[in-house]
Design an enzyme around this catalytic site. Structure first.
Site, PDB file in Angstrom:
ATOM      1  N   LYS A 182       0.140   6.712 -10.627  1.00 40.45           N
ATOM      2  CA  LYS A 182       1.041   5.838  -9.873  1.00 40.45           C
ATOM      3  C   LYS A 182       1.654   4.814 -10.814  1.00 40.45           C
ATOM      4  O   LYS A 182       0.948   4.194 -11.622  1.00 40.45           O
ATOM      5  CB  LYS A 182       0.274   5.135  -8.746  1.00 40.45           C
ATOM      6  CG  LYS A 182       1.149   4.293  -7.815  1.00 40.45           C
ATOM      7  CD  LYS A 182       0.310   3.695  -6.686  1.00 40.45           C
ATOM      8  CE  LYS A 182       1.156   2.884  -5.713  1.00 40.45           C
ATOM      9  NZ  LYS A 182       0.352   2.309  -4.596  1.00 40.45           N
ATOM     10  N   SER A 204       2.254   2.824   0.021  1.00 39.44           N
ATOM     11  CA  SER A 204       3.234   2.775  -1.051  1.00 39.44           C
ATOM     12  C   SER A 204       3.136   3.931  -2.033  1.00 39.44           C
ATOM     13  O   SER A 204       4.068   4.208  -2.782  1.00 39.44           O
ATOM     14  CB  SER A 204       3.079   1.465  -1.821  1.00 39.44           C
ATOM     15  OG  SER A 204       1.800   1.398  -2.457  1.00 39.44           O
ATOM     16  N   SER A 227      -2.492   2.297   1.138  1.00 36.70           N
ATOM     17  CA  SER A 227      -1.467   2.968   0.327  1.00 36.70           C
ATOM     18  C   SER A 227      -1.931   4.219  -0.392  1.00 36.70           C
ATOM     19  O   SER A 227      -1.125   4.910  -1.008  1.00 36.70           O
ATOM     20  CB  SER A 227      -0.875   1.986  -0.695  1.00 36.70           C
ATOM     21  OG  SER A 227      -0.127   0.996  -0.044  1.00 36.70           O
TER      22      SER A 227
END
Length: 508
Positions: free
Chosen positions: A88, A163, A187
């Site tokens: 990420k 997210s 997330s």
């Protein structure tokens, strides 16, 4: 790409299976890595899971693994050596840009590695690249990225969650067998739920946060994303453990996570159904898949009990005061002076205050600005006790609810999200509706307890997630319960849920 793309065995295999094939020299690490890079090149133009592809370094690491095996030094290799992973783009990494999905850090190169990246390097896992996210992890749909939205491999017109939608979409689209995400209010788990993947939020402090760009420091946690529970456990064992560089890092041993995932046994396990995390507000299809999962667990010997956590109904409101307050403080460092974007005012005096104002106006997106304003207001003189202080009191009540619930049950269970993936743009103009996607995942972050989301089936052709929660430091229970449900459901389906995906991820 609206038709099912062909998927070869190298990219459809689990990380555990790939590790076994690599150890047996049935396939080389370069072949495995190249297969995933080819898949990224083939489909990511439509998925937009990756912001940066790390081709040269990934292949170099894979070649090193192959050379060590060929030289008879396999004993020096980690079990996951040669298994590729996606990262990420909130986790700082030497040699790759770290943007946090924001124009504020476009092209920024970190001078140091996050602790989890150092451990990935030590395990010699080729890093495929950095994945898309809502800007500074603020969002539930990955539509708030400055670099465009990521799309759900199950339906390219729908969101992949947020997210960390980029990591979940990469795993679901067979672009990576493993990925790292961060979970501040869901997330990792919510994207896993809507993409049919597995996502884990470890116990707060169980995985070092050093090098993860902070949004809300008392809530953030790095964790694994994968296609199987065992794969998440194996990755968790790589990245977890104490880190002196993180003052909140736990010194407790991780426990036998992979062993628990392999046991897949819930006989005698007390599973608490949280009354407040189901029913009204949850789609009928989501509730149906949840009820069916409970029946399977009961049939496997688990004891199903109902528990009540009455203060969970206030968790969402408390979170959206605590999180923006901490975010407004953490994001103050992005000022156009020290690093990152710098925008000069068009006219008037060139003061630091005016440079900061011009930079933040141009560099931050609407959702980030919204949360900074909300957090700054909640922390301001005259409002601190009424808002932030009160939210922290609610946080304590949520923690007490967990303590009472875990006195009655070994693990808790709920739907991961109240709905399946919604269409791109459907909730962009209604932030409150967007925030409601986190209603089932937020309590775990407020209390610091671990959670896992496993695929629970389909509702109207879209994935549903089932969430297990365990007491702090008892992550091993998550893997035991999650793997058991995974096995029960795959026996019912005749294979993994992702095999049913109609667009990018399907395997025939």
């Amino acid at each position: 790409m609206r038709s099912k793309a062909p998927v070869n065995e190298l990219i459809s295999s689990s990380a555990a299976d790939l590790a076994a094939k690599l150890a047996a020299k049935e396939v080389s690490a370069v072949e495995v890595t190249q297969a995933h890079l080819d898949r990224i090149a083939e489909v990511d133009g439509e998925v937009n899971a990756f912001l940066h592809v790390n081709t040269e370094e990934a292949l170099a690491v894979a070649a090193e693994v192959d050379a060590l095996r060929a030289g008879g030094l396999a004993g020096e290799l980690h079990a996951l050596a040669g298994v590729p992973i996606a990262i990420k783009d909130l986790i700082v990494t030497i040699g790759q840009p770290t943007t946090a999905g924001s124009k504020m850090l476009e092209g920024w190169m970190s001078p140091y590695d996050a602790t989890v990246i150092s451990r990935i390097r030590e395990a010699r896992m080729p890093m495929l690249g950095k994945t898309n996210l809502d800007e500074f992890a603020m969002g539930s749909s990955t539509e708030h990225s400055a670099y465009g939205p990521t799309r759900n491999p199950w339906d390219l017109d729908r969101i992949p969650g947020g997210s960390g939608g980029g990591s979940a979409a990469a795993v679901a689209a067979y672009e990576a067998p493993l990925a790292l995400g961060t979970d501040t209010g869901g997330s990792i788990r919510q994207p896993a739920a809507v993409t049919g993947s597995v996502g884990v939020k470890p116990t707060y402090g169980g995985v070092s946060r050093y090098g993860a760009i902070a949004m809300a420091s008392s809530l953030d946690q790095i964790g694994p994303v994968s296609r199987t529970v065992l794969d998440s456990a194996l990755l968790h064992e790589v990245i977890g453990g104490h880190d002196p560089a993180d003052s909140t890092s736990l010194t407790d041993p991780l426990g036998a996570l992979a062993e628990a995932a392999r046991s897949a046994d819930v006989a005698g396990l007390r599973i608490g159904v949280v009354r407040e995390l189901q029913g009204e507000g949850y789609d009928a299809g989501v509730q149906q898949r949840f009820d069916e999962s409970l029946q399977l667990l009961r049939g496997a010997g688990a004891e199903i009990v109902e528990v009540s956590c009455p203060n969970f109904r206030y968790a969402l409101g408390a979170y959206y005061l605590i999180m923006p307050s901490e975010a407004s403080s953490n994001l103050a460092k992005f000022d156009g002076v020290r690093y990152g974007l710098r925008v000069l005012p068009e006219d008037g005096p060139m003061t630091i205050e005016r440079v900061m104002g011009a930079t933040r106006a141009a560099g931050f997106g609407d959702e980030v600005k919204r949360r900074i304003i909300l957090g700054t207001y909640a922390l301001s003189a005259g409002y601190y006790d009424a808002y932030y202080g009160s939210a922290q009191k609610v946080r304590t009540l949520v923690q007490r609810d967990f303590e009472a619930a875990f006195a009655q049950a070994d693990v808790l269970v709920s739907p991961t999200a109240p709905t399946t993936a919604f269409r791109l743009g459907e909730k962009l103009d209604d932030p409150l509706a967007m925030y409601l996607n986190d209603v089932a995942t937020i309590p775990a972050n407020l209390a610091g307890v671990p959670g896992i989301s496993v695929p629970g089936g389909l509702a109207d052709g879209l994935p549903v997630g089932i969430q297990f929660l365990a007491p702090a430091r008892e992550d091993v229970r998550l893997y035991r319960a999650g793997a058991a449900l995974e096995a029960l459901l795959e026996e019912k389906w005749g294979g993994p849920l992702l095999a049913q995906a109609p667009v990018l991820g399907g395997v025939k």
